[in-house]
Design a protein around this motif. Sequence first.
Motif, PDB file in Angstrom:
ATOM      1  N   ALA A 212      -0.041  11.850  29.000  1.00  0.00           N
ATOM      2  CA  ALA A 212      -0.143  12.086  30.450  1.00  0.00           C
ATOM      3  C   ALA A 212       0.444  13.425  30.860  1.00  0.00           C
ATOM      4  CB  ALA A 212       0.580  10.961  31.207  1.00  0.00           C
ATOM      5  N   SER A 213       0.954  14.202  29.906  1.00  0.00           N
ATOM      6  CA  SER A 213       1.513  15.512  30.260  1.00  0.00           C
ATOM      7  C   SER A 213       0.946  16.582  29.343  1.00  0.00           C
ATOM      8  CB  SER A 213       3.049  15.463  30.209  1.00  0.00           C
ATOM      9  OG  SER A 213       3.523  15.029  28.942  1.00  0.00           O
ATOM     10  N   PHE A 214       1.774  17.179  28.504  1.00  0.00           N
ATOM     11  CA  PHE A 214       1.370  18.387  27.781  1.00  0.00           C
ATOM     12  C   PHE A 214       0.190  18.192  26.834  1.00  0.00           C
ATOM     13  CE2 PHE A 214       4.992  16.568  25.422  1.00  0.00           C
ATOM     14  CZ  PHE A 214       4.450  16.424  24.145  1.00  0.00           C
ATOM     15  N   ALA A 215       0.020  16.993  26.262  1.00  0.00           N
ATOM     16  CA  ALA A 215      -1.061  16.800  25.289  1.00  0.00           C
ATOM     17  C   ALA A 215      -2.445  16.947  25.910  1.00  0.00           C
ATOM     18  CB  ALA A 215      -0.932  15.427  24.633  1.00  0.00           C
ATOM     19  N   SER A 216      -2.551  16.711  27.211  1.00  0.00           N
ATOM     20  CA  SER A 216      -3.853  16.779  27.881  1.00  0.00           C
ATOM     21  C   SER A 216      -4.052  18.061  28.676  1.00  0.00           C
ATOM     22  CB  SER A 216      -4.007  15.573  28.821  1.00  0.00           C
ATOM     23  OG  SER A 216      -3.942  14.360  28.104  1.00  0.00           O
ATOM     24  N   LEU A 217      -3.141  19.022  28.536  1.00  0.00           N
ATOM     25  CA  LEU A 217      -3.179  20.226  29.368  1.00  0.00           C
ATOM     26  C   LEU A 217      -3.651  21.470  28.629  1.00  0.00           C
ATOM     27  CD1 LEU A 217       0.125  19.749  31.419  1.00  0.00           C
ATOM     28  CD2 LEU A 217      -2.215  19.290  32.152  1.00  0.00           C
ATOM     29  N   GLY A 218      -4.262  21.299  27.490  1.00  0.00           N
ATOM     30  CA  GLY A 218      -4.708  22.460  26.724  1.00  0.00           C
ATOM     31  C   GLY A 218      -5.845  23.211  27.391  1.00  0.00           C
ATOM     32  N   ASP A 219      -5.880  24.515  27.150  1.00  0.00           N
ATOM     33  CA  ASP A 219      -7.082  25.264  27.522  1.00  0.00           C
ATOM     34  C   ASP A 219      -8.248  24.742  26.704  1.00  0.00           C
ATOM     35  OD1 ASP A 219      -5.822  27.180  29.342  1.00  0.00           O
ATOM     36  OD2 ASP A 219      -4.822  27.929  27.550  1.00  0.00           O
ATOM     37  N   ILE A 220      -7.926  24.337  25.474  1.00  0.00           N
ATOM     38  CA  ILE A 220      -8.892  23.672  24.600  1.00  0.00           C
ATOM     39  C   ILE A 220      -8.209  22.420  24.058  1.00  0.00           C
ATOM     40  CG2 ILE A 220     -10.326  23.854  22.530  1.00  0.00           C
ATOM     41  CD1 ILE A 220     -10.185  26.936  22.916  1.00  0.00           C
ATOM     42  N   ASN A 221      -8.834  21.274  24.281  1.00  0.00           N
ATOM     43  CA  ASN A 221      -8.290  20.004  23.797  1.00  0.00           C
ATOM     44  C   ASN A 221      -9.146  19.501  22.632  1.00  0.00           C
ATOM     45  OD1 ASN A 221      -6.186  19.785  25.706  1.00  0.00           O
ATOM     46  ND2 ASN A 221      -7.592  18.964  27.231  1.00  0.00           N
ATOM     47  N   ILE A 222      -8.505  19.368  21.469  1.00  0.00           N
ATOM     48  CA  ILE A 222      -9.188  18.920  20.252  1.00  0.00           C
ATOM     49  C   ILE A 222      -8.532  17.616  19.794  1.00  0.00           C
ATOM     50  CG2 ILE A 222      -9.793  19.546  17.870  1.00  0.00           C
ATOM     51  CD1 ILE A 222      -9.303  22.483  18.635  1.00  0.00           C
ATOM     52  N   ALA A 223      -9.316  16.738  19.181  1.00  0.00           N
ATOM     53  CA  ALA A 223      -8.746  15.521  18.603  1.00  0.00           C
ATOM     54  C   ALA A 223      -9.331  15.285  17.223  1.00  0.00           C
ATOM     55  CB  ALA A 223      -9.022  14.320  19.494  1.00  0.00           C
ATOM     56  N   GLU A 224      -8.578  14.566  16.396  1.00  0.00           N
ATOM     57  CA  GLU A 224      -9.085  14.145  15.097  1.00  0.00           C
ATOM     58  C   GLU A 224      -9.922  12.879  15.267  1.00  0.00           C
ATOM     59  OE1 GLU A 224      -5.867  15.890  11.909  1.00  0.00           O
ATOM     60  OE2 GLU A 224      -5.625  13.809  12.549  1.00  0.00           O
ATOM     61  N   PRO A 225     -10.904  12.644  14.400  1.00  0.00           N
ATOM     62  CA  PRO A 225     -11.753  11.456  14.514  1.00  0.00           C
ATOM     63  C   PRO A 225     -10.956  10.160  14.512  1.00  0.00           C
ATOM     64  CG  PRO A 225     -12.674  12.994  12.927  1.00  0.00           C
ATOM     65  CD  PRO A 225     -11.315  13.522  13.283  1.00  0.00           C
ATOM     66  N   GLY A 226     -11.333   9.258  15.411  1.00  0.00           N
ATOM     67  CA  GLY A 226     -10.716   7.936  15.450  1.00  0.00           C
ATOM     68  C   GLY A 226      -9.330   7.879  16.042  1.00  0.00           C
ATOM     69  N   ALA A 227      -8.800   8.999  16.521  1.00  0.00           N
ATOM     70  CA  ALA A 227      -7.434   9.016  17.061  1.00  0.00           C
ATOM     71  C   ALA A 227      -7.327   8.120  18.301  1.00  0.00           C
ATOM     72  CB  ALA A 227      -7.028  10.439  17.410  1.00  0.00           C
ATOM     73  N   LEU A 228      -6.250   7.353  18.379  1.00  0.00           N
ATOM     74  CA  LEU A 228      -5.959   6.546  19.561  1.00  0.00           C
ATOM     75  C   LEU A 228      -5.294   7.445  20.593  1.00  0.00           C
ATOM     76  CD1 LEU A 228      -5.558   3.850  21.110  1.00  0.00           C
ATOM     77  CD2 LEU A 228      -3.399   3.595  19.867  1.00  0.00           C
ATOM     78  N   ILE A 229      -5.925   7.559  21.760  1.00  0.00           N
ATOM     79  CA  ILE A 229      -5.417   8.427  22.824  1.00  0.00           C
ATOM     80  C   ILE A 229      -5.487   7.670  24.140  1.00  0.00           C
ATOM     81  CG2 ILE A 229      -5.701  10.627  24.033  1.00  0.00           C
ATOM     82  CD1 ILE A 229      -7.291  11.578  21.496  1.00  0.00           C
ATOM     83  N   GLY A 230      -4.358   7.559  24.829  1.00  0.00           N
ATOM     84  CA  GLY A 230      -4.371   6.858  26.110  1.00  0.00           C
ATOM     85  C   GLY A 230      -2.980   6.763  26.689  1.00  0.00           C
ATOM     86  N   PHE A 231      -2.892   6.205  27.885  1.00  0.00           N
ATOM     87  CA  PHE A 231      -1.595   6.047  28.536  1.00  0.00           C
ATOM     88  C   PHE A 231      -1.050   4.643  28.298  1.00  0.00           C
ATOM     89  CE2 PHE A 231       1.082   5.216  32.346  1.00  0.00           C
ATOM     90  CZ  PHE A 231       2.091   6.110  32.031  1.00  0.00           C
ATOM     91  N   ALA A 232      -1.594   3.649  28.990  1.00  0.00           N
ATOM     92  CA  ALA A 232      -1.165   2.263  28.790  1.00  0.00           C
ATOM     93  C   ALA A 232      -1.991   1.623  27.683  1.00  0.00           C
ATOM     94  CB  ALA A 232      -1.331   1.480  30.092  1.00  0.00           C
ATOM     95  N   GLY A 233      -1.513   0.496  27.163  1.00  0.00           N
ATOM     96  CA  GLY A 233      -2.207  -0.204  26.095  1.00  0.00           C
ATOM     97  C   GLY A 233      -3.425  -0.965  26.602  1.00  0.00           C
ATOM     98  N   ARG A 234      -4.325  -1.291  25.681  1.00  0.00           N
ATOM     99  CA  ARG A 234      -5.558  -1.998  26.024  1.00  0.00           C
ATOM    100  C   ARG A 234      -5.285  -3.317  26.759  1.00  0.00           C
ATOM    101  NH1 ARG A 234     -10.915  -3.195  24.122  1.00  0.00           N
ATOM    102  NH2 ARG A 234     -10.951  -1.275  22.910  1.00  0.00           N
ATOM    103  N   ARG A 235      -4.351  -4.119  26.225  1.00  0.00           N
ATOM    104  CA  ARG A 235      -4.090  -5.435  26.813  1.00  0.00           C
ATOM    105  C   ARG A 235      -3.605  -5.321  28.255  1.00  0.00           C
ATOM    106  NH1 ARG A 235       0.597  -8.183  26.916  1.00  0.00           N
ATOM    107  NH2 ARG A 235       1.511  -6.768  25.385  1.00  0.00           N
ATOM    108  N   VAL A 236      -2.724  -4.355  28.515  1.00  0.00           N
ATOM    109  CA  VAL A 236      -2.197  -4.155  29.874  1.00  0.00           C
ATOM    110  C   VAL A 236      -3.315  -3.763  30.835  1.00  0.00           C
ATOM    111  CG1 VAL A 236      -0.659  -2.721  31.288  1.00  0.00           C
ATOM    112  CG2 VAL A 236       0.099  -3.536  29.045  1.00  0.00           C
ATOM    113  N   ILE A 237      -4.190  -2.863  30.384  1.00  0.00           N
ATOM    114  CA  ILE A 237      -5.286  -2.405  31.243  1.00  0.00           C
ATOM    115  C   ILE A 237      -6.257  -3.545  31.524  1.00  0.00           C
ATOM    116  CG2 ILE A 237      -7.240  -0.813  31.414  1.00  0.00           C
ATOM    117  CD1 ILE A 237      -5.647   1.125  29.645  1.00  0.00           C
ATOM    118  N   GLU A 238      -6.594  -4.322  30.497  1.00  0.00           N
ATOM    119  CA  GLU A 238      -7.531  -5.445  30.687  1.00  0.00           C
ATOM    120  C   GLU A 238      -6.965  -6.481  31.651  1.00  0.00           C
ATOM    121  OE1 GLU A 238     -10.251  -5.600  26.647  1.00  0.00           O
ATOM    122  OE2 GLU A 238      -8.429  -6.823  26.720  1.00  0.00           O
ATOM    123  N   GLN A 239      -5.667  -6.732  31.566  1.00  0.00           N
ATOM    124  CA  GLN A 239      -5.041  -7.683  32.484  1.00  0.00           C
ATOM    125  C   GLN A 239      -5.009  -7.146  33.912  1.00  0.00           C
ATOM    126  OE1 GLN A 239      -1.200  -8.403  30.737  1.00  0.00           O
ATOM    127  NE2 GLN A 239      -1.984  -9.919  29.289  1.00  0.00           N
TER     128      GLN A 239
END
Length: 288
Positions: A212-239
């Motif tokens: 939610a801060s520096f990791a998402s603020l790149g001029d260029i944002n790159i990720a590795e395949p299959g990387a888990l990226i998010g703020f809250a967990g899946r279960r919390v969001i679904e609830q």
Amino acid sequence: MLKDLFKKQRKYATITMPSEQAKREIPEGIMQKCPKCGTIMYAKELEKNLKVCKACGYHFSMSAPERICATVDEGRFFEYDVDMLSEDPLGFPDYRKKLKSDMEKTNLNEAVVTGEGTIGGYPAVIGVMDSRFRMGSMGSVVGEKIARAAERAVTKRYPFILFSASGGARMQEGVLSLMQMAKTSAALERMHREKVLFISVLTNPTTGGVSASFASLGDINIAEPGALIGFAGRRVIEQTVRQKLPEDFQTAEFLLKHGQLDMVVPRTELREMLIRLLDLHSYGREHE
């Protein structure tokens, strides 16, 4: 005689199980099993392939030293702020003991290593988070080291490349860890004003206050395949939303599809991609 000619062949080869003595003679850690496809491979072969499974492309976690070695030109990395250590401002139970344990286990002083080096001959400030140290959580020292690295990038006019791998803000430091979100974001805003390139590389996992801060603020944002990226967990969001989320939710591929990432690059191609980006940036700086 005729019976011998038409003798049934065994469909399966006989498997001989190794004896207990043979098992003891096999060095521990010589083989590794892929958690995604189940392929068993030699650990050394896996390391040669930058810890990427050749069978299915699964990306194993990399330590900060491994990541630096795979990214920078040989012998061209100089570490910053080596002596910075975390304190225990809240007197959190067993926090000092856990920090000491992680220091011994990882041979690192904190969950991020920052410094400068060259990639394909191009100088850059580099930061690498290590998920082995307190799950790569962001405490006061992590935030301070990243902010200082950004400031050095501005001073030296070097691009800043940051590899994120984190479970989020460090709970043992309470609100002080949350303040690092604002501190690092402010340092990156200065980089933006000064037109200094910031490349954010998100690896598995990048979650919580880091995503939610520096990791998402790149001029260029790159990720590795299959990387888990998010703020809250899946279960919390679904609830919270009371809906079933897609199977690929919070993966690098899902984020790329929805515009939060610029590209997903396999680890074996990442160094070359960074060199290309640094080359393009260098050309642009020369013609400003």
